[in-house]
Design an enzyme around this catalytic site. Sequence first.
Site, mmCIF file in Angstrom:
data_model
loop_
_atom_site.group_PDB
_atom_site.id
_atom_site.type_symbol
_atom_site.label_atom_id
_atom_site.label_comp_id
_atom_site.label_asym_id
_atom_site.label_seq_id
_atom_site.Cartn_x
_atom_site.Cartn_y
_atom_site.Cartn_z
ATOM 1 N N ARG A 15 11.433 -3.022 11.304
ATOM 2 C CA ARG A 15 10.471 -2.525 12.294
ATOM 3 C C ARG A 15 10.119 -3.639 13.279
ATOM 4 O O ARG A 15 9.969 -4.790 12.878
ATOM 5 C CB ARG A 15 9.182 -2.076 11.580
ATOM 6 C CG ARG A 15 9.228 -0.657 11.089
ATOM 7 C CD ARG A 15 8.114 -0.316 10.131
ATOM 8 N NE ARG A 15 6.767 -0.775 10.493
ATOM 9 C CZ ARG A 15 5.691 -0.575 9.725
ATOM 10 N NH1 ARG A 15 5.799 0.064 8.570
ATOM 11 N NH2 ARG A 15 4.510 -1.023 10.094
ATOM 12 N N ARG B 73 -9.098 1.238 8.716
ATOM 13 C CA ARG B 73 -8.763 -0.160 8.972
ATOM 14 C C ARG B 73 -9.904 -0.880 9.671
ATOM 15 O O ARG B 73 -9.782 -2.071 9.960
ATOM 16 C CB ARG B 73 -7.513 -0.239 9.845
ATOM 17 C CG ARG B 73 -6.215 -0.446 9.051
ATOM 18 C CD ARG B 73 -5.074 -0.469 10.048
ATOM 19 N NE ARG B 73 -3.918 -1.170 9.603
ATOM 20 C CZ ARG B 73 -2.796 -0.570 9.195
ATOM 21 N NH1 ARG B 73 -2.738 0.732 9.117
ATOM 22 N NH2 ARG B 73 -1.745 -1.284 8.877
ATOM 23 N N ARG C 179 11.428 -6.177 4.661
ATOM 24 C CA ARG C 179 11.235 -4.723 4.631
ATOM 25 C C ARG C 179 12.228 -4.056 5.586
ATOM 26 O O ARG C 179 12.458 -4.516 6.696
ATOM 27 C CB ARG C 179 9.799 -4.379 5.052
ATOM 28 C CG ARG C 179 9.596 -2.881 5.212
ATOM 29 C CD ARG C 179 8.156 -2.458 5.078
ATOM 30 N NE ARG C 179 7.297 -2.924 6.156
ATOM 31 C CZ ARG C 179 5.997 -2.656 6.221
ATOM 32 N NH1 ARG C 179 5.405 -1.955 5.271
ATOM 33 N NH2 ARG C 179 5.275 -3.120 7.216
ATOM 34 N N ARG D 219 -0.800 -9.405 13.124
ATOM 35 C CA ARG D 219 -1.342 -8.303 12.319
ATOM 36 C C ARG D 219 -2.225 -8.854 11.186
ATOM 37 O O ARG D 219 -3.245 -8.268 10.844
ATOM 38 C CB ARG D 219 -0.203 -7.460 11.738
ATOM 39 C CG ARG D 219 0.549 -6.704 12.822
ATOM 40 C CD ARG D 219 1.791 -6.039 12.288
ATOM 41 N NE ARG D 219 1.484 -4.911 11.434
ATOM 42 C CZ ARG D 219 2.364 -4.313 10.632
ATOM 43 N NH1 ARG D 219 3.601 -4.760 10.563
ATOM 44 N NH2 ARG D 219 2.021 -3.281 9.916
ATOM 45 N N LYS E 290 0.837 -1.215 0.000
ATOM 46 C CA LYS E 290 0.000 0.000 0.000
ATOM 47 C C LYS E 290 0.865 1.255 0.000
ATOM 48 O O LYS E 290 0.640 2.177 -0.776
ATOM 49 C CB LYS E 290 -0.906 0.045 1.247
ATOM 50 C CG LYS E 290 -1.864 -1.113 1.372
ATOM 51 C CD LYS E 290 -2.731 -0.987 2.605
ATOM 52 C CE LYS E 290 -1.982 -1.045 3.915
ATOM 53 N NZ LYS E 290 -1.310 -2.315 4.191
HETATM 54 P P1 ADP Z 1 2.310 -1.778 3.230
HETATM 55 O O1 ADP Z 1 2.336 -0.276 3.144
HETATM 56 O O2 ADP Z 1 1.084 -2.375 2.572
HETATM 57 O O3 ADP Z 1 2.487 -2.285 4.640
HETATM 58 P P2 ADP Z 1 4.889 -1.641 1.808
HETATM 59 O O4 ADP Z 1 4.556 -0.755 0.647
HETATM 60 O O5 ADP Z 1 5.716 -1.049 2.905
HETATM 61 O O6 ADP Z 1 3.544 -2.331 2.398
HETATM 62 O O7 ADP Z 1 5.603 -2.946 1.219
HETATM 63 C C1 ADP Z 1 6.037 -3.999 2.088
HETATM 64 C C2 ADP Z 1 7.421 -4.499 1.628
HETATM 65 O O8 ADP Z 1 7.300 -5.160 0.367
HETATM 66 C C3 ADP Z 1 8.429 -3.362 1.426
HETATM 67 O O9 ADP Z 1 9.716 -3.823 1.831
HETATM 68 C C4 ADP Z 1 8.377 -3.086 -0.084
HETATM 69 O O10 ADP Z 1 9.615 -2.588 -0.559
HETATM 70 C C5 ADP Z 1 8.060 -4.475 -0.662
HETATM 71 N N1 ADP Z 1 7.168 -4.434 -1.826
HETATM 72 C C6 ADP Z 1 6.161 -3.554 -2.088
HETATM 73 N N2 ADP Z 1 5.541 -3.843 -3.257
HETATM 74 C C7 ADP Z 1 6.153 -4.962 -3.741
HETATM 75 C C8 ADP Z 1 5.984 -5.787 -4.917
HETATM 76 N N3 ADP Z 1 5.034 -5.513 -5.816
HETATM 77 N N4 ADP Z 1 6.801 -6.837 -5.063
HETATM 78 C C9 ADP Z 1 7.752 -7.118 -4.140
HETATM 79 N N5 ADP Z 1 7.980 -6.405 -3.027
HETATM 80 C C10 ADP Z 1 7.198 -5.341 -2.812
HETATM 81 P P1 AMP Z 2 1.262 0.653 8.950
HETATM 82 O O1 AMP Z 2 2.454 1.537 8.866
HETATM 83 O O2 AMP Z 2 0.112 1.140 8.107
HETATM 84 O O3 AMP Z 2 1.577 -0.799 8.707
HETATM 85 O O4 AMP Z 2 0.722 0.771 10.453
HETATM 86 C C1 AMP Z 2 1.518 0.348 11.551
HETATM 87 C C2 AMP Z 2 0.650 0.197 12.795
HETATM 88 O O5 AMP Z 2 0.058 1.471 13.151
HETATM 89 C C3 AMP Z 2 -0.552 -0.756 12.678
HETATM 90 O O6 AMP Z 2 -0.183 -2.117 12.892
HETATM 91 C C4 AMP Z 2 -1.465 -0.217 13.787
HETATM 92 O O7 AMP Z 2 -1.011 -0.614 15.078
HETATM 93 C C5 AMP Z 2 -1.256 1.291 13.668
HETATM 94 N N1 AMP Z 2 -2.224 1.895 12.726
HETATM 95 C C6 AMP Z 2 -1.947 2.503 11.545
HETATM 96 N N2 AMP Z 2 -3.073 2.929 10.947
HETATM 97 C C7 AMP Z 2 -4.096 2.550 11.762
HETATM 98 C C8 AMP Z 2 -5.526 2.658 11.688
HETATM 99 N N3 AMP Z 2 -6.136 3.238 10.644
HETATM 100 N N4 AMP Z 2 -6.255 2.155 12.722
HETATM 101 C C9 AMP Z 2 -5.669 1.593 13.784
HETATM 102 N N5 AMP Z 2 -4.341 1.422 13.901
HETATM 103 C C10 AMP Z 2 -3.560 1.894 12.911
#
Ligand code: ADP
Ligand code: AMP
Length: 213
Positions: A160, A88, A127, A171, A13
């Site tokens: 992280r 969420r 990541r 999660r 995302k």
């Molecule tokens: P989210 O915001 O949904 O938690 P991220 O955008 O941070 O996810 O992506 C999670 C991990 O996967 C990151 O390390 C990112 O670089 C990698 N990633 C994102 N999109 C892709 C993809 N299409 N293919 C492979 N790895 C990806």
């Molecule tokens: P993210 O960076 O989007 O993966 O979010 C990291 C963490 O922040 C999540 O696992 C939740 O603990 C908290 N968080 C982020 N966005 C929300 C949301 N919309 N509602 C509740 N918790 C959230």
Amino acid sequence: MKIIMLGAPGAGKGTQAKMIAEKFSVPHISTGDIFRANIKNQTELGMEAKKYMDEGKLVPDELTVKILLDRVAKEDCANGYVLDGFPRTIPQAEVLNDALTKMNDAIDYAIDVDVPDENIVKRMSGRRACVTCGATYHIVHVPPKTENICDKCGSELILRDDDKPETVLNRLKIYHEQTQPLIDYYTEKGVLKTVDGTKDMNDVFADIVAILQ
Ligand code: ADP
Ligand code: AMP
């Protein structure tokens, strides 16, 4: 243009939201990033949110909704935004919907980045996030030029705490229970679009651009 990114933690995302924000010149708003910035600055909100985030739980709706509504009320959101990690839960979606309805407005697209659970744990363990600017990398798919150093600001990259496998499983469970129902919610509103998030990130982006244009 008001867009919501849906998908499991680690689906991509944030990666796609940043690309959309750049291409369409709208702000990228990540509630996770807002919480992490507050934790770094040791604010009261940050300390409260940390208790939940460390365990892979959702931060309570009351706290989350307030920071989101304050953020989207800012001037730079006048022409739209891309929301990453919000809503969420159904109550969060309803608060956003009510706030927009009052302004005669609505979400244009909810984009579900679809990635099966089996791929997620692998992605999350690879990541890496910058401790200073929040940029994200992946040790295989998006490696930094120098190992463990952010290309953008030169700071250290970390895994992280909530990306460790035991927390990721929690999660994912919470995602299925509380967030996945939003797929039906936005389908009923007629704005849901699904993209295959297992593709290469540039191909996923091309699919999203085709939807938005
Ligand atoms: P989210 O915001 O949904 O938690 P991220 O955008 O941070 O996810 O992506 C999670 C991990 O996967 C990151 O390390 C990112 O670089 C990698 N990633 C994102 N999109 C892709 C993809 N299409 N293919 C492979 N790895 C990806
Ligand atoms: P993210 O960076 O989007 O993966 O979010 C990291 C963490 O922040 C999540 O696992 C939740 O603990 C908290 N968080 C982020 N966005 C929300 C949301 N919309 N509602 C509740 N918790 C959230």
